[in-house]
Motif scaffolding. Structure first.
Motif, PDB file in Angstrom:
ATOM      1  N   HIS A 281      14.772 -38.208 -49.113  1.00  0.00           N
ATOM      2  CA  HIS A 281      16.134 -37.341 -48.844  1.00  0.00           C
ATOM      3  C   HIS A 281      17.102 -38.240 -48.940  1.00  0.00           C
ATOM      4  O   HIS A 281      18.424 -37.805 -49.312  1.00  0.00           O
TER       5      HIS A 281
ATOM      6  N   GLN B  51      18.292 -39.153 -52.315  1.00  0.00           N
ATOM      7  CA  GLN B  51      18.823 -38.037 -53.089  1.00  0.00           C
ATOM      8  C   GLN B  51      20.186 -37.780 -52.627  1.00  0.00           C
ATOM      9  O   GLN B  51      20.618 -36.591 -53.133  1.00  0.00           O
TER      10      GLN B  51
ATOM     11  N   ASP C 267      21.534 -35.359 -43.877  1.00  0.00           N
ATOM     12  CA  ASP C 267      21.046 -34.443 -42.946  1.00  0.00           C
ATOM     13  C   ASP C 267      19.624 -34.168 -43.066  1.00  0.00           C
ATOM     14  O   ASP C 267      18.951 -34.338 -41.858  1.00  0.00           O
ATOM     15  N   SER C 268      18.790 -33.910 -44.094  1.00  0.00           N
ATOM     16  CA  SER C 268      17.465 -34.045 -44.179  1.00  0.00           C
ATOM     17  C   SER C 268      16.757 -35.215 -43.692  1.00  0.00           C
ATOM     18  O   SER C 268      15.816 -34.921 -43.048  1.00  0.00           O
TER      19      SER C 268
ATOM     20  N   ASP D 189      20.883 -36.842 -49.365  1.00  0.00           N
ATOM     21  CA  ASP D 189      21.077 -35.496 -48.341  1.00  0.00           C
ATOM     22  C   ASP D 189      20.836 -36.152 -46.946  1.00  0.00           C
ATOM     23  O   ASP D 189      19.430 -36.292 -46.522  1.00  0.00           O
TER      24      ASP D 189
END
Length: 202
Positions: free
Chosen positions: A12, A15, A19-20, A17
């Motif tokens: 994540h 990528q 938060d994830s 992201d």
């Protein structure tokens, strides 16, 4: 489960992201605390620190790194101790280049003791970047070439491309523009089939 969550968090993070990634790392921290797995706990704290240093603040990142550092030192894990020190150096590099360099050097020494070639190359890269920032282009060139050689030997192609582009930046500062263009072109040729978007854009 905690180790799997760390791996998912890293995907994540790559990528874009955060938060994830943060959620996965935080969950891994909780599980590792429950099971008493200090090594996995230390790794989860380290990766969580990376996210927090960018999106919460340097103090939060340092706080988590210090916890991880204590765990790795208590278990004698030099390999992971070295990595935590490099994250702390990353945090410090925003305003304290001399302090960052000291931590990168300490991390490099530990990685050499542990025989961790990938992280040896990584710290040489970091020291090369710091030398570029400080204006010591000869030292930057030396460190980046050493890093490039190791990455080529161990087959980390995306990192090889990154070193080529960092060397291109050094060549630009040296006024050697044709060499800089050639180095960046080599990096692009490596990255296009891999599809590593961020360094390719750089």
């Amino acid at each position: 489960v905690a180790r799997l969550l760390i791996d998912e968090g890293r995907i994540h993070w790559q990528q874009g992201d955060p938060d994830s990634a943060s959620a996965r790392y935080s969950n891994a921290v909780s599980i590792s605390q429950q099971t008493g797995d200090r090594v996995t706990l230390g790794r989860a704290l380290t990766f969580l620190a990376q996210v927090r240093m960018y999106y919460v603040g340097s103090e939060e990142g340092n706080k988590l790194c210090r916890k991880a550092l204590s765990l790795f030192r208590s278990t004698g894990n030099q390999q992971e101790e070295a990595y935590v020190l490099s994250i702390m150096a990353d945090i410090r590099s925003n305003g304290d280049h001399k302090g960052a360099i000291r931590l990168y050097q300490e991390s490099l020494a530990l990685s050499r003791q542990a025989g961790d070639r990938s992280r040896i190359a990584g710290r040489l890269m970091d020291l090369g970047i710091q030398a570029t920032v400080e204006g010591d282009l000869n030292l930057a060139d030396t460190n980046l070439h050493q890093s490039l050689t190791i990455y080529r030997q161990i087959g980390e192609r995306n990192r090889e491309a990154l070193q080529l582009n960092l060397l291109a930046i050094v060549r630009i500062w040296q006024g050697r523009l044709e060499e800089a263009e050639a180095l960046s072109s080599q990096a692009i040729a490596i990255l296009e089939p891999i599809g590593d978007a961020v360094p390719l854009a750089q």
